[in-house]
Structures are given as structure tokens and as C-alpha cells.
Scaffold this motif. Structure first.
Motif, short mmCIF file in Angstrom:
data_model
loop_
_atom_site.label_atom_id
_atom_site.label_comp_id
_atom_site.label_asym_id
_atom_site.label_seq_id
_atom_site.Cartn_x
_atom_site.Cartn_y
_atom_site.Cartn_z
N ILE A 166 0.84 -1.21 0.00
CA ILE A 166 0.00 0.00 0.00
C ILE A 166 0.87 1.25 0.00
N ALA A 167 1.94 1.25 0.81
CA ALA A 167 2.86 2.39 0.83
C ALA A 167 3.50 2.59 -0.55
N PHE A 168 3.89 1.49 -1.19
CA PHE A 168 4.50 1.56 -2.52
C PHE A 168 3.50 2.16 -3.53
N ILE A 169 2.25 1.72 -3.46
CA ILE A 169 1.23 2.22 -4.38
C ILE A 169 0.99 3.71 -4.17
N VAL A 170 0.95 4.14 -2.92
CA VAL A 170 0.76 5.57 -2.63
C VAL A 170 1.92 6.39 -3.19
N ILE A 171 3.15 5.94 -2.92
CA ILE A 171 4.33 6.66 -3.43
C ILE A 171 4.33 6.67 -4.95
N GLY A 172 4.02 5.52 -5.56
CA GLY A 172 4.01 5.42 -7.02
C GLY A 172 2.96 6.34 -7.64
N CYS A 173 1.79 6.40 -7.05
CA CYS A 173 0.73 7.28 -7.57
C CYS A 173 1.14 8.75 -7.48
N LEU A 174 1.75 9.12 -6.37
CA LEU A 174 2.23 10.49 -6.24
C LEU A 174 3.25 10.82 -7.33
N ALA A 175 4.13 9.86 -7.62
CA ALA A 175 5.15 10.08 -8.65
C ALA A 175 4.51 10.19 -10.03
N VAL A 176 3.58 9.33 -10.36
CA VAL A 176 2.91 9.37 -11.67
C VAL A 176 2.23 10.71 -11.89
N TRP A 180 5.50 13.74 -6.31
CA TRP A 180 6.51 13.16 -5.42
C TRP A 180 7.66 14.16 -5.29
N PRO A 181 7.98 14.61 -4.09
CA PRO A 181 8.93 15.72 -3.94
C PRO A 181 10.40 15.36 -4.12
N LEU A 182 10.75 14.07 -4.06
CA LEU A 182 12.17 13.70 -4.07
C LEU A 182 12.73 13.41 -5.45
N ALA A 183 11.89 13.43 -6.49
CA ALA A 183 12.38 13.16 -7.84
C ALA A 183 11.47 13.82 -8.86
N GLU A 184 12.05 14.26 -10.00
CA GLU A 184 11.26 14.86 -11.07
C GLU A 184 10.81 13.77 -12.04
N VAL A 185 9.81 13.04 -11.62
CA VAL A 185 9.26 11.95 -12.43
C VAL A 185 7.75 12.13 -12.48
N SER A 186 7.17 11.91 -13.66
CA SER A 186 5.71 11.99 -13.77
C SER A 186 5.27 11.29 -15.05
N GLY A 187 3.98 10.98 -15.10
CA GLY A 187 3.43 10.39 -16.31
C GLY A 187 3.65 8.89 -16.41
N VAL A 188 3.15 8.34 -17.53
CA VAL A 188 3.24 6.89 -17.76
C VAL A 188 3.84 6.59 -19.14
N SER A 189 4.72 7.46 -19.61
CA SER A 189 5.27 7.31 -20.96
C SER A 189 6.07 6.03 -21.14
N HIS A 190 6.60 5.48 -20.05
CA HIS A 190 7.37 4.23 -20.17
C HIS A 190 6.51 3.07 -20.66
N LEU A 191 5.20 3.22 -20.60
CA LEU A 191 4.32 2.14 -21.05
C LEU A 191 4.44 1.89 -22.55
N ILE A 255 2.30 -3.49 -10.30
CA ILE A 255 3.08 -3.72 -11.52
C ILE A 255 2.84 -2.61 -12.54
N PHE A 256 1.62 -2.08 -12.60
CA PHE A 256 1.35 -0.94 -13.47
C PHE A 256 2.27 0.23 -13.11
N LEU A 257 2.42 0.49 -11.84
CA LEU A 257 3.28 1.58 -11.40
C LEU A 257 4.74 1.31 -11.72
N VAL A 258 5.17 0.05 -11.59
CA VAL A 258 6.57 -0.29 -11.91
C VAL A 258 6.86 0.00 -13.37
N VAL A 259 6.03 -0.52 -14.30
CA VAL A 259 6.31 -0.34 -15.73
C VAL A 259 6.02 1.09 -16.19
N SER A 260 5.30 1.86 -15.38
CA SER A 260 5.07 3.26 -15.71
C SER A 260 6.24 4.14 -15.31
N LEU A 261 6.90 3.78 -14.24
CA LEU A 261 7.95 4.65 -13.67
C LEU A 261 9.36 4.23 -14.04
#
Length: 463
Positions: A166-176, A180-191, A255-261
Motif C-alpha cells: 500500500i505504501a508503494f502504491i501511494v508513493i508510485g501514484c504520487l510520482a505518476v 513526489w517531492p524527491l524526484a522529477e518523475v511523472s506520467g506513464v510514458s514508459h508504457l 506492476i502498473f506503477l513499476v512499468v510506468s515509472l
């Protein structure tokens, strides 16, 4: 209540509480394969691994519904092995029961070795083999005391895994969403970047099913554990109904968050595992330590449930006269002590073989488990098909039913046969399929020999 033919088995006790069974049903589908093994699946199929997970998740959902139908009607510690014996024939119950036991006593040392390697990296002065034996010994002692101990360990193990995901999903959603304040990552272009959504073709998606199915294997444990709790029918019904949500949240979302990020062909993905690589990309402090802790809990949980499951299956085989009679001996606390000890010893033997002959004999033995999960699911589907048809001929309707019977049952059977056929014709999976076929043939021959010897003895006496 409608019930299928029942075989009374003895004196296992209702030592598991409702909260423990609820967590066991969750823990059964969250193993180390999700945190680490998913990286190999992603590297093989690319972002299309989501299709593999969805296909496998749907298969498991349908199989669990079929198993739930039989288990609600007749809760039994032998679960699908008992139902196979009743629906297909004693040879099927014998064979699938021993195959399942074989699978888990080989998985137990695999998980012990993985956990030991993590601990050895933290404490290099202590040899890895010692950690492996200590972990196995501690869990064996816990299982020997009472089933409540197993349930309590598994409750907390499962809780840690659930909180981590659940923590991973929350962090991943914030990044997408770029929050997410610790990295300049957003979107799902890696898909669709790096070769598209399905860079290696649809064949790798089917191959991904073979990799991911081991991550899901274990969902059936709840039907074994429910026999040791009060009101098992309600527990099985609830756990089966919630499988779809657990698959969607814990597997597809993460897994969606992994392949998105992270790019599917990122070298770091296979090097450190999918979850750790995502946390590294997001600059999460102590990512390796956090993932190592979660993986240690996951492998320990898998060992704990594997030892429990193997011992209960062995006990059930003994209760049905398909194993040595001594394995059905139960302690005053309701624990099949001999079955636990023998399953533990088999796991110890696997560890010894791995450390004495590294990368040789144990890898050979492990290859025999390659298709066992598919065989178990196939037997569940065929058993449900025959038991439901028998019940309907007798004018009975199960209280908890498989959807769209018999069409969905036939669809599952056809799908599993298709995947098994793919394994046989695929260079990558043919060896494992043949090895599983070899050990299955051996077990069936053992059953036939056991049937043949008494008959020969009777003929000699009649002469």
C-alpha cells in the motif's frame, strides 16, 4: 446445506481465528515473487506483462471460485487432493497430493536460502547456511507448538507485506501525478516507450503467464487452513469473494506503477528487483534496506505457510491411507507432529543439497516443479466439473457456485491445456514441462504399484 461425499479425517482442531484466516488468505497471494521475481517477467514481456498478470489473475480467480464451491460444501485439510480423489479417482487424489507436497518441500529451502542470503549480507561473519537452518528450525518449532502459532506468525507477516505494498502504491501514484517531492518523475510514458507496449511479441506475454503464475500460487492455502477454524464455510466464501480485489490492488496496481515509472529494459530492474529499482529512481532514502526487510518477511512468510501446507497435505494423505500411517498422528494441541517434522526434514535436505552441490542437484530437483501449479489448477477445474455435474444429476445445487457453469470451467480447462502445450513446444520451457511430466509419471506409477502388490499377494494366497 448441500455437501459432496465426505471423508472424516480425525482430530485437527479449530485453532485459527477469523483475523488469522483473513490474513492467511491475503498472504497466500503475496510472495517474494512480487517484490523481486516480477522484474524477470517485466524484462521478458515489457509493459505487456500487465496482460500476463491480468490473464493469470483471471485464471486464479476462476480456479479459486471452483475450489471455493467444493470447499464450502466439504471443508477438508486435503482440499483439492481430497476432491480429486472423490471426483476423478483415487489415483488423481494421490498424485496431485504428493505433487503438491513435493512442490512445497522444494520451495521451503528456496525461500530459506533467499532469506539467509539477506541476513548474511547484514552479518557476513555468520555463514549463509547457518541462517537458513536457523530460520527453518525456528518456523518448524513454531508450527509444532500449535496451529494458532502458525496463524499468529502469518498474520503479522501478511500485515507487513500489505502495508509495504500500500505504501508503494501511494508513493508510485504520487510520482505518476508529479507530486513526489524527491524526484522529477511523472506520467506513464514508459508504457509505450522503448519499443512499444509489447516490444517482444505476444509469445512473451504467454511466457509471462508461466512466470507470474508462481507469484499467485498459494491462494488455495486458505481452503486448507479453513478446516482448522470455526465456521470454515463462511471463511472460504469470504476469502474467495475477495480474491479479485486483492489481485487488482496488490498485483495489477503495483506492476502498473513499476512499468510506468521505470523503463522495462532498465538494467537495474533485473539487478535489484522491480520494487527496489522504482524506489531508487524516486530517490527514496534507504530503498535497499526497506526492500530487503520486506523481502525477508515475504520469504519467511512463504516458508511458514509452505511448511504448514506441506504438513497438512501429508497428514491428509496419511488419513486417506495414501502415506505412512504415522503421518496422521496428531498432538494434544491438534498439530500433525510427524507430518510437520517430515516436511521440515525434507526442506532441510533441500538446503543441504544446495550448499553441498551448489547450482547442480538442487536446480535439477527444482525444475521438476515447473508445471505443478498448472497441474493443480487443471485438477481443480476437472474435479469441480465432475462434482458439480454429479450433484446436479442427483438434484442438488451447491450453496456457493461457480459462475456460468460449465462454460467458464471448460474455458479454464482449455486455457490451462493451451499453456501446457505452449510449454512443451517452447524451447524456453520444454525442459521444465518434461521434468514435471517425469515426476508426475513416477508418482502415478507408485500409486499403480501400491495397488498391484496387494492384488498379487491375494492371488498367491488364493492359490
Amino acid at each position: 446445506m448441500t455437501s459432496y461425499p465426505e471423508e472424516k479425517q480425525g482430530s485437527l482442531q479449530h485453532g485459527l481465528t477469523s483475523r488469522q484466516v483473513s490474513m492467511i488468505s491475503i498472504a497466500g497471494i503475496i510472495g517474494a515473487g512480487l517484490f523481486i521475481g516480477s522484474s524477470n517477467a517485466i524484462a521478458s514481456a515489457g509493459p505487456a506483462i500487465l496482460i500476463s498478470y491480468a490473464m493469470t489473475g483471471l485464471l486464479v480467480l476462476l480456479v479459486m471460485r471452483m475450489l471455493g464451491e467444493m470447499a464450502v460444501a466439504n471443508p477438508d485439510s486435503g482440499s483439492f487432493s481430497t476432491y480429486a480423489g472423490q471426483a476423478i479417482g483415487p489415483w488423481a487424489g494421490f498424485s496431485i497430493g504428493w505433487l503438491y507436497w513435493w512442490f512445497w518441500v522444494l520451495i521451503i529451502p528456496v525461500e530459506a536460502i533467499a532469506g539467509a542470503d539477506i541476513l548474511h549480507a547484514w552479518f557476513p561473519a555468520v555463514p549463509s547456511w547457518l541462517f537458513a537452518f536457523l530460520i527453518m528450525g525456528a518456523l518448524a518449532c513454531s508450527n509444532l507448538v500449535s496451529v494458532k502459532n502458525f496463524g499468529e506468525f502469518e498474520f503479522w507477516f501478511a500485515l507487513v507485506k500489505v502495508v509495504a505494498i500500500i505504501a508503494f502504491i501511494v508513493i508510485g501514484c504520487l510520482a505518476v501525478f508529479g507530486a513526489w517531492p524527491l524526484a522529477e518523475v511523472s506520467g506513464v510514458s514508459h508504457l509505450w516507450a522503448n519499443g512499444g507496449f509489447m516490444p517482444n511479441g505476444f509469445g512473451t506475454v504467454l511466457g509471462g503467464v508461466l512466470i507470474t503464475i508462481f507469484s499467485f500460487f498459494g491462494a488455495e492455502i486458505v481452503t486448507i487452513a479453513a478446516d482448522e477454524t470455526s465456521n470454515p464455510q463462511a471463511k472460504i466464501r469470504r476469502a474467495t469473494n475477495l480474491v479479485v480485489y486483492r489481485i487488482a490492488i496488490f498485483y495489477l496496481a503495483s506492476i502498473f506503477l513499476v512499468v510506468s515509472l521505470v523503463a522495462w529494459n532498465d538494467p537495474g530492474l533485473k539487478a535489484v528487483g522491480s520494487f527496489q529499482r522504482v524506489l531508487e529512481v524516486l530517490n527514496v532514502p534507504g530503498a535497499k534496506l526497506v526492500v530487503d526487510l520486506v523481502v525477508l518477511v515475504a520469504v519467511t512468510s512463504c516458508m511458514n505457510s509452505g511448511l504448514y501446507t506441506a504438513s497438512r497435505m501429508l497428514y491428509s494423505l496419511g488419513a486417506r491411507g495414501e502415506a505412512l500411517p504415522l503421518v496422521k498422528r496428531v498432538s494434544a494441541n491438534g498439530v500433525p507432529v510427524v507430518a510437520v517434522l517430515l516436511s521440515t526434514l525434507a526442506g532441510f535436505a533441500g538446503c543441504v543439497v544446495n550448499y553441498v552441490f551448489p547450482g547442480k542437484v538442487f536446480s535439477f530437483l527444482l525444475s521438476t516443479t515447473g508445471s505443478i501449479a498448472l497441474l493443480v489448477y487443471l485438477v481443480i477445474a476437472v474435479s469441480q466439473l465432475r462434482m458439480r455435474a454429479r450433484a446436479e444429476r442427483e438434484g442438488r445445487q451447491p450453496e456457493f457456485r461457480m459462475w456460468l457453469f460449465p462454460w467458464l470451467t471448460w474455458l479454464v480447462i482449455g486455457s490451462i491445456l493451451l499453456v501446457l502445450g505452449y510449454m512443451l513446444f517452447s524451447d524456453a520451457y520444454r525442459y521444465e514441462a518434461l521434468m514435471t511430466g517425469g515426476v508426475t509419471t513416477f508418482i502415478v506409477l507408485v500409486y499403480l504399484t501400491r495397488q498391484w502388490i496387494p492384488r498379487q499377494g491375494t492371488r498367491v494366497l488364493q492359490r
